[in-house]
Scaffold this active site. Structure first.
Site, mmCIF file in Angstrom:
data_model
loop_
_atom_site.group_PDB
_atom_site.id
_atom_site.type_symbol
_atom_site.label_atom_id
_atom_site.label_comp_id
_atom_site.label_asym_id
_atom_site.label_seq_id
_atom_site.Cartn_x
_atom_site.Cartn_y
_atom_site.Cartn_z
ATOM 1 N NE ARG A 161 -59.535 -6.270 32.631
ATOM 2 C CZ ARG A 161 -59.709 -5.318 33.544
ATOM 3 N NH1 ARG A 161 -59.904 -5.667 34.816
ATOM 4 N NH2 ARG A 161 -59.704 -4.043 33.211
ATOM 5 C CE LYS A 184 -56.151 -5.697 31.058
ATOM 6 N NZ LYS A 184 -56.277 -5.077 29.715
ATOM 7 C CG HIS A 252 -62.591 -9.293 26.712
ATOM 8 N ND1 HIS A 252 -62.185 -9.204 28.035
ATOM 9 C CD2 HIS A 252 -62.495 -8.037 26.215
ATOM 10 C CE1 HIS A 252 -61.862 -7.955 28.314
ATOM 11 N NE2 HIS A 252 -62.042 -7.223 27.234
ATOM 12 N NE ARG A 255 -63.580 -6.179 31.145
ATOM 13 C CZ ARG A 255 -63.467 -5.505 32.285
ATOM 14 N NH1 ARG A 255 -64.065 -5.947 33.373
ATOM 15 N NH2 ARG A 255 -62.756 -4.390 32.345
ATOM 16 C CG HIS A 278 -62.696 0.460 31.985
ATOM 17 N ND1 HIS A 278 -63.816 0.639 31.185
ATOM 18 C CD2 HIS A 278 -62.188 -0.754 31.623
ATOM 19 C CE1 HIS A 278 -63.973 -0.415 30.398
ATOM 20 N NE2 HIS A 278 -63.002 -1.266 30.644
ATOM 21 C CE1 TYR A 287 -68.228 -2.191 26.632
ATOM 22 C CE2 TYR A 287 -67.034 -0.730 28.098
ATOM 23 C CZ TYR A 287 -67.191 -1.955 27.502
ATOM 24 O OH TYR A 287 -66.300 -2.952 27.771
#
Length: 306
Positions: A161, A184, A252, A255, A278, A287
């Site tokens: 990110r 995150k 982004h 990524r 994730h 994806y």
């Protein structure tokens, strides 16, 4: 927020503190939560024509919830944003109900409007390479051009990110074969670093006029402070304009491109989940749809009966 009763304001603040301490919510997430739940509490104050204490919040009905959602949509909020706001309100209510000992079913039963889930918009492999080759042309200052190439190469080459790339410190240099990234929610992951990214960072460090202390930012702005992400977004905007790429070609998107291109090359979904950081495999599974679309294009273009 001034419309909210002191008791509700304190409850909101305590909930936010719990999200930070127990779940490691990022500052941007906490800001969004504060805004979303604060707007909800303010609406209920106006809806009932008086400040709502904790007792009144326990009596909210499904009709009150529908009134809030209708007013929110009327104000121009899209279905996706309303779903996000409702999710925050439900999370707050679960915490509040557990703390105060009441049944929050009216709030939890509220259904978000349906919306078409947006798939990631990756660049084609050729377009991603063109971006890497063109970014350095956006600045006439050698070290700034090298800096921008280094950042963009980390985004595409490692799936970072933009906040993760710009959060690197001088202590991370020289870049090793792997980076330990805190993403995150404070989740840590180990990311392999391709040689092109290491070389790009090394070139930037050679040209950068600012010292690299252990606690200093790895990537500097021209005035010597930490590099602002808006500058990289601006560089990408100029790059995509020069290449004729769509507006979806953002930092982004690099990524997303990293993940999609790995998947197309045979990477397994679980490994890509780990590389991206994730929390849920369902996030990474978006994806799969992107890759399926790619395969269908190949099929339709190559099949003799198509």
């Amino acid at each position: 927020m001034s419309l909210i009763s002191p008791a509700c304001r304190d409850a909101l603040q305590n909930w936010l503190a719990s999200q930070s301490a127990l779940k490691g919510a990022a500052e941007n997430t906490l800001t969004a939560y504060r805004s979303d739940v604060g707007e909800f509490l303010s609406f209920m104050t106006l809806h009932f024509s008086s400040p709502q204490g904790l007792g009144a919040l326990q009596k909210i009905t499904i009709g009150d919830m529908r009134a809030w959602m209708a007013e929110t949509r009327k104000a121009g909020t899209g279905a996706r944003s309303l779903a996000r706001k409702l999710s925050a309100v439900k999370s707050f209510y679960r915490w509040l109900a557990d703390r105060e000992g009441f049944e929050p079913s009216a709030v939890l039963m509220a259904r978000a409007p349906k919306f078409q889930k947006k798939l990631p918009r990756p660049l084609a492999a050729e377009a991603a390479k063109a971006v890497l080759d063109t970014v350095e042309l956006q600045s006439t200052t050698d070290w700034v051009a090298a800096r921008d190439v280094a950042v963009v190469t980390l985004l595409y080459g490692c799936g970072l990110r933009i906040s993760e790339a710009l959060g690197l410190k001088g202590s991370d240099a020289p870049i090793a074969d792997v980076l330990r990234i805190t993403g995150k929610g404070g989740k840590e992951r180990v990311v392999p670093v391709i040689r092109a990214a290491r070389d790009a960072v090394d070139r930037y460090l050679t040209l950068c006029p600012y010292p690299q202390g252990a606690h200093s930012p790895l990537f500097y702005g021209v005035r010597g402070g930490a590099l602002n992400p808006r500058l990289i977004q601006s560089v990408m905007a100029r790059t995509r304009a020069q290449l004729g790429l769509p507006a979806t070609a953002t930092p982004h998107a690099l990524r997303h491109s990293f993940a999609t291109h790995l998947l197309e090359a045979g990477g397994d979904l679980r490994s890509i989940q780990e590389l991206l950081g994730h929390a849920s495999l369902s996030t990474t599974q978006a994806y799969t749809a992107v890759d399926t679309a790619h395969l269908m294009d190949v099929y339709n273009n190559a099949h003799p009966k198509a």
